[in-house]
Design a protein around this motif. Structure first.
Motif, mmCIF file in Angstrom:
data_model
loop_
_atom_site.group_PDB
_atom_site.id
_atom_site.type_symbol
_atom_site.label_atom_id
_atom_site.label_comp_id
_atom_site.label_asym_id
_atom_site.label_seq_id
_atom_site.Cartn_x
_atom_site.Cartn_y
_atom_site.Cartn_z
ATOM 1 N N VAL A 199 32.132 82.312 27.497
ATOM 2 C CA VAL A 199 31.633 83.551 26.913
ATOM 3 C C VAL A 199 30.891 83.259 25.606
ATOM 4 O O VAL A 199 31.285 82.400 24.820
ATOM 5 N N GLN A 200 29.765 83.966 25.415
ATOM 6 C CA GLN A 200 28.982 83.776 24.189
ATOM 7 C C GLN A 200 28.642 85.149 23.624
ATOM 8 O O GLN A 200 28.369 86.078 24.369
ATOM 9 N N TYR A 201 28.631 85.235 22.280
ATOM 10 C CA TYR A 201 28.345 86.534 21.674
ATOM 11 C C TYR A 201 27.013 86.563 20.936
ATOM 12 O O TYR A 201 26.722 87.493 20.234
ATOM 13 N N GLY A 202 26.202 85.513 21.086
ATOM 14 C CA GLY A 202 24.899 85.508 20.407
ATOM 15 C C GLY A 202 23.917 86.421 21.115
ATOM 16 O O GLY A 202 24.231 87.026 22.132
ATOM 17 N N TYR A 203 22.705 86.517 20.584
ATOM 18 C CA TYR A 203 21.677 87.318 21.266
ATOM 19 C C TYR A 203 21.089 86.507 22.414
ATOM 20 O O TYR A 203 20.900 85.310 22.309
ATOM 21 N N LYS A 204 20.756 87.211 23.528
ATOM 22 C CA LYS A 204 20.258 86.505 24.711
ATOM 23 C C LYS A 204 18.803 86.091 24.612
ATOM 24 O O LYS A 204 18.397 85.096 25.154
ATOM 25 N N ALA A 205 18.023 86.976 23.960
ATOM 26 C CA ALA A 205 16.575 86.763 24.018
ATOM 27 C C ALA A 205 16.219 85.429 23.353
ATOM 28 O O ALA A 205 16.814 85.036 22.355
ATOM 29 N N PHE A 213 13.147 93.635 19.726
ATOM 30 C CA PHE A 213 12.851 94.729 20.655
ATOM 31 C C PHE A 213 14.106 95.177 21.401
ATOM 32 O O PHE A 213 14.337 96.369 21.576
ATOM 33 N N ASN A 214 14.927 94.219 21.820
ATOM 34 C CA ASN A 214 16.173 94.571 22.501
ATOM 35 C C ASN A 214 17.071 95.396 21.590
ATOM 36 O O ASN A 214 17.730 96.337 22.023
ATOM 37 N N PHE A 215 17.098 95.003 20.318
ATOM 38 C CA PHE A 215 17.893 95.720 19.325
ATOM 39 C C PHE A 215 17.461 97.193 19.268
ATOM 40 O O PHE A 215 18.282 98.099 19.343
ATOM 41 N N PHE A 216 16.138 97.403 19.168
ATOM 42 C CA PHE A 216 15.606 98.774 19.117
ATOM 43 C C PHE A 216 15.991 99.557 20.354
ATOM 44 O O PHE A 216 16.412 100.700 20.289
ATOM 45 N N SER A 217 15.833 98.910 21.502
ATOM 46 C CA SER A 217 16.093 99.586 22.758
ATOM 47 C C SER A 217 17.571 99.969 22.863
ATOM 48 O O SER A 217 17.924 101.035 23.362
ATOM 49 N N ALA A 218 18.447 99.075 22.353
ATOM 50 C CA ALA A 218 19.878 99.363 22.383
ATOM 51 C C ALA A 218 20.202 100.573 21.513
ATOM 52 O O ALA A 218 21.071 101.379 21.844
ATOM 53 N N LEU A 219 19.476 100.716 20.382
ATOM 54 C CA LEU A 219 19.656 101.906 19.543
ATOM 55 C C LEU A 219 19.378 103.158 20.363
ATOM 56 O O LEU A 219 20.095 104.150 20.271
ATOM 57 N N GLY A 220 18.330 103.091 21.197
ATOM 58 C CA GLY A 220 17.992 104.226 22.058
ATOM 59 C C GLY A 220 19.117 104.535 23.029
ATOM 60 O O GLY A 220 19.450 105.690 23.280
ATOM 61 N N ASP A 221 19.731 103.454 23.578
ATOM 62 C CA ASP A 221 20.846 103.646 24.510
ATOM 63 C C ASP A 221 21.996 104.376 23.838
ATOM 64 O O ASP A 221 22.608 105.271 24.410
ATOM 65 N N VAL A 222 22.305 103.956 22.600
ATOM 66 C CA VAL A 222 23.415 104.590 21.884
ATOM 67 C C VAL A 222 23.082 106.054 21.594
ATOM 68 O O VAL A 222 23.915 106.945 21.779
ATOM 69 N N ALA A 223 21.851 106.311 21.181
ATOM 70 C CA ALA A 223 21.439 107.687 20.898
ATOM 71 C C ALA A 223 21.611 108.523 22.150
ATOM 72 O O ALA A 223 22.056 109.669 22.104
ATOM 73 N N PHE A 224 21.285 107.923 23.301
ATOM 74 C CA PHE A 224 21.387 108.652 24.554
ATOM 75 C C PHE A 224 22.846 108.937 24.900
ATOM 76 O O PHE A 224 23.170 109.963 25.476
ATOM 77 N N ALA A 225 23.732 108.006 24.519
ATOM 78 C CA ALA A 225 25.137 108.193 24.846
ATOM 79 C C ALA A 225 25.723 109.401 24.115
ATOM 80 O O ALA A 225 26.650 110.037 24.603
ATOM 81 N N TYR A 226 25.172 109.729 22.937
ATOM 82 C CA TYR A 226 25.712 110.873 22.190
ATOM 83 C C TYR A 226 24.824 112.084 22.293
ATOM 84 O O TYR A 226 24.472 112.673 21.295
ATOM 85 N N ALA A 227 24.407 112.472 23.487
ATOM 86 C CA ALA A 227 23.431 113.549 23.521
ATOM 87 C C ALA A 227 23.981 114.805 24.151
ATOM 88 O O ALA A 227 23.580 115.177 25.228
ATOM 89 N N GLY A 228 24.927 115.461 23.490
ATOM 90 C CA GLY A 228 25.407 116.700 24.071
ATOM 91 C C GLY A 228 24.912 117.932 23.356
ATOM 92 O O GLY A 228 25.280 119.035 23.694
ATOM 93 N N HIS A 229 24.059 117.743 22.351
ATOM 94 C CA HIS A 229 23.744 118.870 21.482
ATOM 95 C C HIS A 229 22.796 119.882 22.075
ATOM 96 O O HIS A 229 22.697 120.990 21.599
ATOM 97 N N ASN A 230 22.093 119.483 23.114
ATOM 98 C CA ASN A 230 21.077 120.395 23.625
ATOM 99 C C ASN A 230 21.679 121.587 24.308
ATOM 100 O O ASN A 230 21.024 122.592 24.483
ATOM 101 N N VAL A 231 22.937 121.466 24.713
ATOM 102 C CA VAL A 231 23.535 122.573 25.438
ATOM 103 C C VAL A 231 24.671 123.218 24.665
ATOM 104 O O VAL A 231 25.366 124.072 25.185
#
Length: 433
Positions: A199-205, A213-231
């Motif tokens: 097992v390794q915990y470093g970055y893959k890229a 870029f992966n870091f940014f994209s992961a931020l988007g994933d987290v933002a998506f995980a907390y998206a209940g406010h629209n309803v």
């Protein structure tokens, strides 16, 4: 005037969101769980692997706190004008920013979020069904994802005709229970598997650019995980309210319960999943756990049931908007036929898009940044500043500005990462293959 208000009252009683106002506080709890805990939870270990231990944990916890705070603001603002209730996100927007501007700011974002979620869930539902089929019967003939999405959509051609939020509370309860169970399966099975040998915990890229870029994209994933406010406001609209006992009491109680459940789903999955598999974790943790087959098949079935519930919750405000426009602006008669046609068209539309662009995960990081970050992280704060006008440099003022800055950074950074992923995935993609 009298006549008009009677007619408007009849229309309000027919529209999905305002028609029933007798929900209990626990309805709001499981509607919120269903809306919050998306299938996004399964990609959290992968997001962690792109963020690393320090930033990953920080972003998860920060998001949890900030979204809870903005959720509290939404619940407070639902009835801040005595005698009025803001039953829909855009009604609050119109109050804060003015009639025209409020619509233009809120509605496009809310639509992108809700329609986006529905499409993503079409794909997720189809994929999980396919995974179930492949796990249970690994020797069968391979069936195309397209057909699985169609099978999944067929459920919605039936369910979307339930008239309002209270009538889907059964579906929603099932979905909330499912989200807890498959989250538990995901991290339980990971613990059982134990930490992998190499097992390794470093970055893959390999390149710095890739890592960033992966870091940014992961931020988007987290933002998506907390998206209940629209309803949220739409859910709160179903709770009865009197001046002595405003709806924010029961709603807030429901939200707290929902958030505890969210924490129980998110944190173990993200941390345990990353801890066991390190950076070799798949973008859906259920794929990393091939065995035991029956358990993974079960978890995939749970995901399907949950996604069915979530689809309905996110579709309801869209149905409400479409029906409002048809009845109030274009003066159609409120009838079951109208509802039948409109809702079937919508389900068919989301199904078609889902089948056409099944690499929707990358699109999510992209949309997640554009529309999720604003509606979840900083639109409530901006409205709060506009309406309550807290004193400069007071605690409330600082809190809101910190959230706005954090949200803006998410909004600018995550689409960049998402776009790169889309480009990489779309290179070798053939339509309807």
């Amino acid at each position: 005037m009298e006549e008009k208000s009677a007619k408007e009252k009849a229309i309000d009683e027919w529209l999905p969101i305002t028609s029933s106002r007798n929900a209990k506080w626990w309805y709001s709890a499981f509607h919120n769980v269903t809306a919050m805990v998306g299938a996004g939870v399964l990609s959290l270990p992968y997001a962690m692997s792109e963020l690393g231990w320090g930033p990953g944990v920080t972003v998860l916890i920060l998001s949890w706190i900030i979204t809870l705070y903005t959720l509290w603001q939404m619940v407070e603002m639902h009835e801040m004008v005595p005698g009025r209730r803001f039953d829909r996100y855009h009604e609050l927007g119109q109050y804060a920013f003015g009639e025209k501007l409020g619509l233009y700011i809120v509605v496009p974002q809310q639509l992108i979020v809700e329609v986006g979620v529905c499409i993503v869930y079409m794909v997720t539902g189809g994929k999980s069904l396919k995974k179930f089929h492949d796990t249970v019967c690994s020797t069968c003939k391979d069936i195309k994802l397209t057909y699985f999405i169609m099978i999944f959509a067929s459920v919605h051609f039936v369910l979307s005709h339930l008239p309002n939020f209270n009538s889907i509370s059964g579906v929603s309860l099932a979905a909330a229970v499912m989200s807890l169970s498959y989250s538990t399966i995901a991290w339980g099975a990971s613990v059982d598997k134990g930490v992998q040998q190499d097992v390794q915990y470093g970055y893959k890229a390999k390149t710095t650019a890739g890592t960033v870029f992966n870091f940014f994209s992961a931020l988007g994933d987290v933002a998506f995980a907390y998206a209940g406010h629209n309803v949220v406001l739409e859910i709160q609209a179903t709770i009865p309210s009197t001046p002595e006992k405003p709806s924010k009491g029961p709603m807030w109680r429901g939200v707290i319960v929902a958030y505890i459940v969210v924490a129980l789903c998110y944190f173990p999955v993200a941390l345990v999943g990353y801890w066991m598999f390190g950076n070799s974790v798949q973008d859906n943790i259920l794929i990393s756990l091939e065995k035991p087959a029956w358990l993974i098949a079960m978890a995939n079935m749970f995901v399907v049931v949950h996604v069915i519930g979530s689809y309905q919750i996110y579709a309801m405000p869209v149905f409400d908007m479409m029906e409002t426009v048809l009845v109030k602006k274009l003066n159609f008669k409120p009838s079951t036929t109208l509802r039948f046609i409109v809702r079937n068209l919508y389900v068919a539309f989301t199904m078609f898009i889902g089948i056409t662009f099944p690499f929707f995960g990358g699109l999510l990081g992209f949309f997640g940044g554009f529309a999720f970050a604003p509606t979840t992280y900083f639109l409530p704060c901006i409205m709060w500043l506009a309406i309550y006008k807290p004193r400069k440099f007071s605690l409330s003022w600082w809190t809101n500005w910190i959230c706005i800055v954090f949200g803006l950074m998410l909004m600018i950074l995550s689409p960049i990462g998402g776009l790169r992923q889309i480009i990489l995935q779309a290179k070798d993609y053939e339509f309807y293959s």
